[in-house]
Design an enzyme around this catalytic site. Structure first.
Site, PDB file in Angstrom:
ATOM      1  N   ASP A   1      -2.274   0.981   7.353  1.00  0.00           N
ATOM      2  CA  ASP A   1      -1.511   0.755   6.124  1.00  0.00           C
ATOM      3  C   ASP A   1      -1.086  -0.710   6.004  1.00  0.00           C
ATOM      4  O   ASP A   1      -1.061  -1.269   4.905  1.00  0.00           O
ATOM      5  CB  ASP A   1      -0.262   1.648   6.098  1.00  0.00           C
ATOM      6  CG  ASP A   1      -0.588   3.081   6.470  1.00  0.00           C
ATOM      7  OD1 ASP A   1      -0.770   3.883   5.559  1.00  0.00           O
ATOM      8  OD2 ASP A   1      -0.705   3.363   7.677  1.00  0.00           O
ATOM      9  N   GLU A  10      -0.963  -1.360  -4.966  1.00  0.00           N
ATOM     10  CA  GLU A  10      -2.177  -0.584  -5.232  1.00  0.00           C
ATOM     11  C   GLU A  10      -1.932   0.344  -6.417  1.00  0.00           C
ATOM     12  O   GLU A  10      -0.916   1.028  -6.505  1.00  0.00           O
ATOM     13  CB  GLU A  10      -2.594   0.244  -4.012  1.00  0.00           C
ATOM     14  CG  GLU A  10      -3.915   0.947  -4.261  1.00  0.00           C
ATOM     15  CD  GLU A  10      -4.434   1.699  -3.046  1.00  0.00           C
ATOM     16  OE1 GLU A  10      -4.674   1.069  -2.017  1.00  0.00           O
ATOM     17  OE2 GLU A  10      -4.598   2.918  -3.155  1.00  0.00           O
ATOM     18  N   ASP A  64       0.883  -1.171   0.000  1.00  0.00           N
ATOM     19  CA  ASP A  64       0.000   0.000   0.000  1.00  0.00           C
ATOM     20  C   ASP A  64       0.917   1.215   0.000  1.00  0.00           C
ATOM     21  O   ASP A  64       1.396   1.637   1.045  1.00  0.00           O
ATOM     22  CB  ASP A  64      -0.880  -0.033   1.256  1.00  0.00           C
ATOM     23  CG  ASP A  64      -1.825   1.160   1.324  1.00  0.00           C
ATOM     24  OD1 ASP A  64      -2.259   1.638   0.260  1.00  0.00           O
ATOM     25  OD2 ASP A  64      -2.126   1.605   2.449  1.00  0.00           O
TER      26      ASP A  64
END
Lengths: 184, 184
Positions: B139, B66, B5
Protein backbone atom coordinates in the site's frame (compact mmCIF):
# COMPACT_ATOMS: atom_id res chain seq x y z
CA UNK A 1 -31.72 12.64 17.04
CA UNK A 2 -30.18 13.88 13.80
CA UNK A 3 -30.79 11.95 10.59
CA UNK A 4 -28.69 12.21 7.43
CA UNK A 5 -29.85 11.12 3.97
CA UNK A 6 -26.46 11.33 2.26
CA UNK A 7 -25.93 12.69 -1.22
CA UNK A 8 -23.30 14.78 -2.97
CA UNK A 9 -25.64 17.15 -4.80
CA UNK A 10 -28.42 17.15 -2.19
CA UNK A 11 -27.94 15.79 1.32
CA UNK A 12 -30.96 15.75 3.62
CA UNK A 13 -30.60 16.58 7.30
CA UNK A 14 -33.41 16.25 9.81
CA UNK A 15 -33.60 16.70 13.57
CA UNK A 16 -36.32 15.29 15.80
CA UNK A 17 -36.67 15.37 19.53
CA UNK A 18 -38.01 12.54 21.65
CA UNK A 19 -40.64 13.75 24.04
CA UNK A 20 -41.90 11.52 26.85
CA UNK A 21 -43.34 8.22 25.62
CA UNK A 22 -40.99 8.27 22.61
CA UNK A 23 -43.27 10.56 20.66
CA UNK A 24 -41.20 12.33 18.02
CA UNK A 25 -41.26 16.11 17.68
CA UNK A 26 -40.03 18.07 14.68
CA UNK A 27 -37.04 20.31 15.40
CA UNK A 28 -35.47 21.19 12.07
CA UNK A 29 -34.88 19.88 8.57
CA UNK A 30 -32.99 21.06 5.55
CA UNK A 31 -30.85 20.15 2.61
CA UNK A 32 -27.12 20.64 2.21
CA UNK A 33 -26.26 21.32 -1.40
CA UNK A 34 -22.96 21.38 -3.24
CA UNK A 35 -22.20 22.85 -6.61
CA UNK A 36 -21.91 20.13 -9.30
CA UNK A 37 -19.58 22.43 -11.23
CA UNK A 38 -17.01 22.39 -8.44
CA UNK A 39 -14.39 19.66 -8.03
CA UNK A 40 -15.34 16.79 -5.72
CA UNK A 41 -12.86 17.74 -3.01
CA UNK A 42 -14.34 21.25 -2.70
CA UNK A 43 -17.89 19.85 -2.74
CA UNK A 44 -17.03 17.42 0.05
CA UNK A 45 -15.41 20.22 2.02
CA UNK A 46 -18.57 22.34 1.74
CA UNK A 47 -20.71 19.46 2.97
CA UNK A 48 -18.30 18.60 5.77
CA UNK A 49 -18.49 22.17 7.08
CA UNK A 50 -22.28 22.12 6.94
CA UNK A 51 -22.33 18.92 8.99
CA UNK A 52 -20.16 20.68 11.57
CA UNK A 53 -22.66 23.55 11.71
CA UNK A 54 -25.67 21.25 12.08
CA UNK A 55 -24.03 19.18 14.82
CA UNK A 56 -22.77 22.19 16.74
CA UNK A 57 -26.18 23.82 16.59
CA UNK A 58 -28.29 20.81 17.58
CA UNK A 59 -25.83 18.68 19.62
CA UNK A 60 -27.72 15.44 18.93
CA UNK A 61 -27.40 12.33 21.13
CA UNK A 62 -27.14 10.12 18.07
CA UNK A 63 -26.53 10.67 14.36
CA UNK A 64 -28.49 8.23 12.18
CA UNK A 65 -27.09 7.84 8.66
CA UNK A 66 -28.57 5.88 5.80
CA UNK A 67 -26.49 2.81 5.09
CA UNK A 68 -25.19 2.96 1.52
CA UNK A 69 -24.86 -0.24 -0.47
CA UNK A 70 -22.41 -0.67 -3.33
CA UNK A 71 -25.15 -2.22 -5.45
CA UNK A 72 -27.11 1.03 -5.58
CA UNK A 73 -27.00 3.60 -8.37
CA UNK A 74 -23.46 3.19 -9.70
CA UNK A 75 -23.32 6.73 -11.05
CA UNK A 76 -23.78 8.44 -7.71
CA UNK A 77 -22.97 5.80 -5.09
CA UNK A 78 -19.33 6.84 -4.57
CA UNK A 79 -20.25 10.44 -3.76
CA UNK A 80 -23.08 9.23 -1.54
CA UNK A 81 -20.72 6.93 0.34
CA UNK A 82 -18.21 9.75 0.78
CA UNK A 83 -20.84 12.09 2.17
CA UNK A 84 -22.05 9.37 4.56
CA UNK A 85 -18.43 8.97 5.69
CA UNK A 86 -18.12 12.69 6.38
CA UNK A 87 -21.31 12.62 8.46
CA UNK A 88 -19.89 9.72 10.48
CA UNK A 89 -16.58 11.51 11.09
CA UNK A 90 -18.35 14.76 12.05
CA UNK A 91 -20.27 12.80 14.70
CA UNK A 92 -17.32 10.67 15.84
CA UNK A 93 -15.05 13.65 16.41
CA UNK A 94 -17.66 15.05 18.81
CA UNK A 95 -18.07 11.71 20.60
CA UNK A 96 -21.60 11.31 19.22
CA UNK A 97 -22.59 7.68 18.46
CA UNK A 98 -23.49 6.85 14.86
CA UNK A 99 -26.26 4.47 13.81
CA UNK A 100 -26.64 3.15 10.26
CA UNK A 101 -30.06 2.20 8.97
CA UNK A 102 -30.99 0.65 5.66
CA UNK A 103 -33.71 2.15 3.46
CA UNK A 104 -35.85 -0.92 4.21
CA UNK A 105 -35.54 -0.36 7.94
CA UNK A 106 -36.59 3.26 7.50
CA UNK A 107 -39.62 2.35 5.41
CA UNK A 108 -40.62 -0.36 7.87
CA UNK A 109 -40.23 1.87 10.92
CA UNK A 110 -42.18 4.77 9.46
CA UNK A 111 -44.90 3.00 7.47
CA UNK A 112 -44.95 -0.56 8.81
CA UNK A 113 -43.83 -1.95 5.45
CA UNK A 114 -40.24 -2.32 4.24
CA UNK A 115 -41.50 -1.92 0.69
CA UNK A 116 -43.38 1.36 1.07
CA UNK A 117 -42.97 3.97 -1.64
CA UNK A 118 -41.22 7.31 -1.26
CA UNK A 119 -44.48 9.27 -1.17
CA UNK A 120 -45.90 7.04 1.53
CA UNK A 121 -42.82 7.53 3.70
CA UNK A 122 -43.11 11.29 3.30
CA UNK A 123 -46.81 11.33 4.18
CA UNK A 124 -46.12 9.28 7.30
CA UNK A 125 -43.26 11.57 8.34
CA UNK A 126 -45.63 14.53 8.19
CA UNK A 127 -48.30 12.63 10.13
CA UNK A 128 -45.93 11.29 12.79
CA UNK A 129 -44.44 14.71 13.38
CA UNK A 130 -47.86 16.42 13.17
CA UNK A 131 -46.82 18.65 10.30
CA UNK A 132 -49.38 20.09 7.91
CA UNK A 133 -47.40 18.69 4.99
CA UNK A 134 -44.24 16.68 4.35
CA UNK A 135 -41.08 18.78 4.54
CA UNK A 136 -39.72 19.67 1.12
CA UNK A 137 -37.57 18.65 -0.60
CA UNK A 138 -37.90 14.88 -0.24
CA UNK A 139 -34.30 14.59 1.03
CA UNK A 140 -35.23 16.55 4.15
CA UNK A 141 -38.25 14.30 4.78
CA UNK A 142 -36.07 11.21 4.28
CA UNK A 143 -33.58 12.50 6.83
CA UNK A 144 -36.40 13.01 9.33
CA UNK A 145 -37.58 9.47 8.59
CA UNK A 146 -34.08 8.21 9.45
CA UNK A 147 -34.11 10.06 12.75
CA UNK A 148 -37.57 8.66 13.58
CA UNK A 149 -36.36 5.18 12.64
CA UNK A 150 -33.54 5.36 15.11
CA UNK A 151 -35.83 6.73 17.79
CA UNK A 152 -38.21 3.83 17.35
CA UNK A 153 -35.69 1.05 16.93
CA UNK A 154 -36.92 -2.03 18.78
CA UNK A 155 -34.68 -2.73 21.77
CA UNK A 156 -34.57 -6.43 20.89
CA UNK A 157 -33.31 -5.80 17.36
CA UNK A 158 -30.42 -3.65 18.51
CA UNK A 159 -29.31 -5.90 21.34
CA UNK A 160 -29.64 -9.05 19.25
CA UNK A 161 -31.82 -10.45 22.03
CA UNK A 162 -35.06 -12.35 21.88
CA UNK A 163 -37.38 -9.53 22.95
CA UNK A 164 -39.81 -9.91 20.09
CA UNK A 165 -42.94 -9.80 22.25
CA UNK A 166 -44.59 -6.46 22.84
CA UNK A 167 -43.46 -4.95 19.53
CA UNK A 168 -45.80 -2.85 17.46
CA UNK A 169 -46.43 -4.02 13.89
CA UNK A 170 -44.05 -1.30 12.67
CA UNK A 171 -41.36 -2.46 15.06
CA UNK A 172 -41.79 -6.08 13.96
CA UNK A 173 -41.48 -5.00 10.32
CA UNK A 174 -38.39 -3.02 11.28
CA UNK A 175 -36.81 -6.05 12.95
CA UNK A 176 -37.58 -8.23 9.93
CA UNK A 177 -36.06 -5.68 7.57
CA UNK A 178 -32.99 -5.41 9.74
CA UNK A 179 -32.53 -9.16 9.83
CA UNK A 180 -32.83 -9.26 6.04
CA UNK A 181 -30.23 -6.51 5.72
CA UNK A 182 -27.81 -8.34 8.00
CA UNK A 183 -27.96 -11.39 5.74
CA UNK A 184 -26.71 -9.41 2.76
CA UNK B 1 3.57 15.46 -3.83
CA UNK B 2 1.58 13.26 -1.44
CA UNK B 3 -0.11 10.12 -2.80
CA UNK B 4 -2.94 8.25 -1.09
CA UNK B 5 -3.90 4.65 -1.87
CA UNK B 6 -7.20 4.64 0.02
CA UNK B 7 -8.42 1.75 2.14
CA UNK B 8 -10.29 1.35 5.41
CA UNK B 9 -8.09 -1.35 6.92
CA UNK B 10 -4.83 -0.28 5.30
CA UNK B 11 -4.39 3.10 3.60
CA UNK B 12 -1.08 3.79 1.89
CA UNK B 13 0.49 7.25 2.05
CA UNK B 14 3.62 8.23 0.15
CA UNK B 15 5.47 11.50 -0.27
CA UNK B 16 7.92 12.27 -3.07
CA UNK B 17 9.75 15.45 -3.85
CA UNK B 18 10.42 16.79 -7.34
CA UNK B 19 14.05 17.73 -7.76
CA UNK B 20 15.24 19.70 -10.80
CA UNK B 21 14.37 18.01 -14.10
CA UNK B 22 11.31 16.39 -12.49
CA UNK B 23 13.34 13.53 -11.04
CA UNK B 24 11.38 12.11 -8.11
CA UNK B 25 12.99 11.73 -4.70
CA UNK B 26 11.66 9.58 -1.87
CA UNK B 27 10.58 11.55 1.20
CA UNK B 28 8.37 9.27 3.28
CA UNK B 29 5.89 6.41 3.02
CA UNK B 30 3.70 4.55 5.45
CA UNK B 31 0.38 2.90 6.06
CA UNK B 32 -2.51 4.22 8.08
CA UNK B 33 -4.36 1.36 9.73
CA UNK B 34 -7.71 1.21 11.47
CA UNK B 35 -9.02 -1.50 13.75
CA UNK B 36 -11.56 -3.73 11.96
CA UNK B 37 -13.17 -4.47 15.34
CA UNK B 38 -14.11 -0.80 15.79
CA UNK B 39 -17.24 0.77 14.33
CA UNK B 40 -16.82 2.42 10.94
CA UNK B 41 -17.30 5.95 12.28
CA UNK B 42 -14.42 5.54 14.74
CA UNK B 43 -12.23 3.93 12.09
CA UNK B 44 -12.87 6.83 9.71
CA UNK B 45 -12.10 9.30 12.49
CA UNK B 46 -8.75 7.61 13.16
CA UNK B 47 -7.84 7.77 9.47
CA UNK B 48 -9.02 11.36 9.15
CA UNK B 49 -6.73 12.42 12.00
CA UNK B 50 -3.78 10.58 10.45
CA UNK B 51 -4.36 12.44 7.17
CA UNK B 52 -4.25 15.70 9.12
CA UNK B 53 -0.92 14.68 10.64
CA UNK B 54 0.61 13.68 7.29
CA UNK B 55 -0.52 16.88 5.58
CA UNK B 56 0.60 19.14 8.41
CA UNK B 57 3.98 17.45 8.50
CA UNK B 58 4.71 17.42 4.77
CA UNK B 59 2.64 20.36 3.47
CA UNK B 60 2.41 18.95 -0.07
CA UNK B 61 1.66 21.07 -3.14
CA UNK B 62 -0.80 18.47 -4.41
CA UNK B 63 -2.55 15.44 -2.94
CA UNK B 64 -2.97 12.64 -5.49
CA UNK B 65 -5.68 10.12 -4.60
CA UNK B 66 -6.53 6.91 -6.39
CA UNK B 67 -9.86 7.24 -8.15
CA UNK B 68 -12.28 4.64 -6.78
CA UNK B 69 -14.78 3.04 -9.14
CA UNK B 70 -18.08 1.58 -7.99
CA UNK B 71 -17.46 -1.52 -10.08
CA UNK B 72 -14.48 -2.53 -7.94
CA UNK B 73 -14.57 -5.04 -5.06
CA UNK B 74 -18.10 -4.61 -3.72
CA UNK B 75 -17.16 -5.81 -0.24
CA UNK B 76 -14.66 -3.04 0.46
CA UNK B 77 -15.44 -0.31 -2.08
CA UNK B 78 -17.65 1.77 0.22
CA UNK B 79 -14.99 2.04 2.92
CA UNK B 80 -12.37 2.76 0.26
CA UNK B 81 -14.53 5.54 -1.20
CA UNK B 82 -15.09 7.03 2.25
CA UNK B 83 -11.37 7.07 3.01
CA UNK B 84 -10.68 8.68 -0.38
CA UNK B 85 -13.28 11.32 0.51
CA UNK B 86 -11.57 12.05 3.82
CA UNK B 87 -8.22 12.48 2.06
CA UNK B 88 -9.84 14.95 -0.35
CA UNK B 89 -11.41 16.97 2.48
CA UNK B 90 -8.16 17.00 4.47
CA UNK B 91 -6.45 18.51 1.43
CA UNK B 92 -9.28 20.89 0.51
CA UNK B 93 -9.52 22.39 3.97
CA UNK B 94 -5.83 23.33 3.70
CA UNK B 95 -6.30 24.78 0.21
CA UNK B 96 -4.22 21.98 -1.32
CA UNK B 97 -5.36 20.89 -4.81
CA UNK B 98 -6.48 17.28 -5.23
CA UNK B 99 -5.77 15.11 -8.27
CA UNK B 100 -7.50 11.79 -8.90
CA UNK B 101 -5.70 9.11 -10.91
CA UNK B 102 -7.02 5.74 -12.01
CA UNK B 103 -5.06 2.54 -11.33
CA UNK B 104 -4.44 2.28 -15.10
CA UNK B 105 -2.92 5.75 -15.19
CA UNK B 106 -0.63 4.86 -12.31
CA UNK B 107 0.52 1.64 -13.95
CA UNK B 108 1.09 3.41 -17.26
CA UNK B 109 3.02 6.27 -15.70
CA UNK B 110 5.29 4.08 -13.61
CA UNK B 111 5.85 1.08 -15.89
CA UNK B 112 4.83 2.28 -19.36
CA UNK B 113 1.95 -0.21 -19.49
CA UNK B 114 -1.56 0.33 -18.13
CA UNK B 115 -1.82 -3.41 -17.59
CA UNK B 116 1.31 -3.93 -15.50
CA UNK B 117 1.07 -6.21 -12.46
CA UNK B 118 1.32 -5.10 -8.85
CA UNK B 119 4.83 -6.51 -8.43
CA UNK B 120 6.06 -4.72 -11.53
CA UNK B 121 4.70 -1.38 -10.26
CA UNK B 122 6.46 -1.91 -6.95
CA UNK B 123 9.78 -2.78 -8.58
CA UNK B 124 9.58 0.32 -10.75
CA UNK B 125 8.75 2.53 -7.75
CA UNK B 126 11.90 1.30 -6.02
CA UNK B 127 13.95 1.83 -9.16
CA UNK B 128 12.56 5.29 -9.94
CA UNK B 129 13.14 6.47 -6.39
CA UNK B 130 16.55 4.74 -6.21
CA UNK B 131 15.55 2.62 -3.23
CA UNK B 132 17.29 -0.69 -2.51
CA UNK B 133 13.89 -2.39 -2.41
CA UNK B 134 10.20 -1.53 -2.79
CA UNK B 135 8.69 0.06 0.32
CA UNK B 136 6.64 -2.40 2.32
CA UNK B 137 3.75 -2.97 2.62
CA UNK B 138 2.49 -2.75 -0.93
CA UNK B 139 0.00 0.00 0.00
CA UNK B 140 2.89 2.35 0.77
CA UNK B 141 4.54 1.58 -2.58
CA UNK B 142 1.22 2.13 -4.37
CA UNK B 143 0.84 5.52 -2.70
CA UNK B 144 4.34 6.49 -3.88
CA UNK B 145 3.39 5.34 -7.38
CA UNK B 146 0.38 7.69 -7.25
CA UNK B 147 2.58 10.61 -6.25
CA UNK B 148 5.04 9.79 -9.07
CA UNK B 149 2.14 9.52 -11.51
CA UNK B 150 0.98 13.00 -10.68
CA UNK B 151 4.51 14.37 -10.91
CA UNK B 152 4.92 12.93 -14.38
CA UNK B 153 1.51 13.71 -15.77
CA UNK B 154 1.85 14.83 -19.38
CA UNK B 155 0.95 18.50 -19.70
CA UNK B 156 -1.14 17.80 -22.82
CA UNK B 157 -3.29 15.22 -21.08
CA UNK B 158 -4.18 17.51 -18.20
CA UNK B 159 -4.92 20.54 -20.30
CA UNK B 160 -6.89 18.58 -22.84
CA UNK B 161 -4.69 20.14 -25.52
CA UNK B 162 -2.96 18.61 -28.49
CA UNK B 163 0.55 18.54 -27.04
CA UNK B 164 1.18 14.89 -27.78
CA UNK B 165 4.62 15.38 -29.31
CA UNK B 166 7.65 15.09 -27.06
CA UNK B 167 6.05 12.65 -24.66
CA UNK B 168 8.00 9.72 -23.29
CA UNK B 169 6.55 6.24 -23.94
CA UNK B 170 5.35 6.18 -20.32
CA UNK B 171 3.64 9.54 -20.74
CA UNK B 172 1.96 8.42 -23.95
CA UNK B 173 0.71 5.28 -22.17
CA UNK B 174 -0.51 7.51 -19.35
CA UNK B 175 -2.43 9.73 -21.75
CA UNK B 176 -4.00 6.71 -23.42
CA UNK B 177 -5.06 5.26 -20.06
CA UNK B 178 -6.51 8.58 -19.01
CA UNK B 179 -8.51 8.90 -22.19
CA UNK B 180 -9.84 5.37 -21.68
CA UNK B 181 -10.84 6.21 -18.12
CA UNK B 182 -12.66 9.35 -19.21
CA UNK B 183 -14.81 7.33 -21.55
CA UNK B 184 -16.15 5.14 -18.73
Amino acid sequence: MLGVDPGLTRCGVGVVDAAAGRRATFVAAGVIRSDPLQSVDLRLLTISREFDTWLDEHIPDVVAVERVFAQHNVGTVMGTAQVAGLAMVAAAKRGIPVALHTPSEVKAAVTGSGRAGKAQVQRMVAQLLRLAEAPKPADAADALALAITHLWRPAGALQGGERSGGLTPAQRAWATAEQAARKR
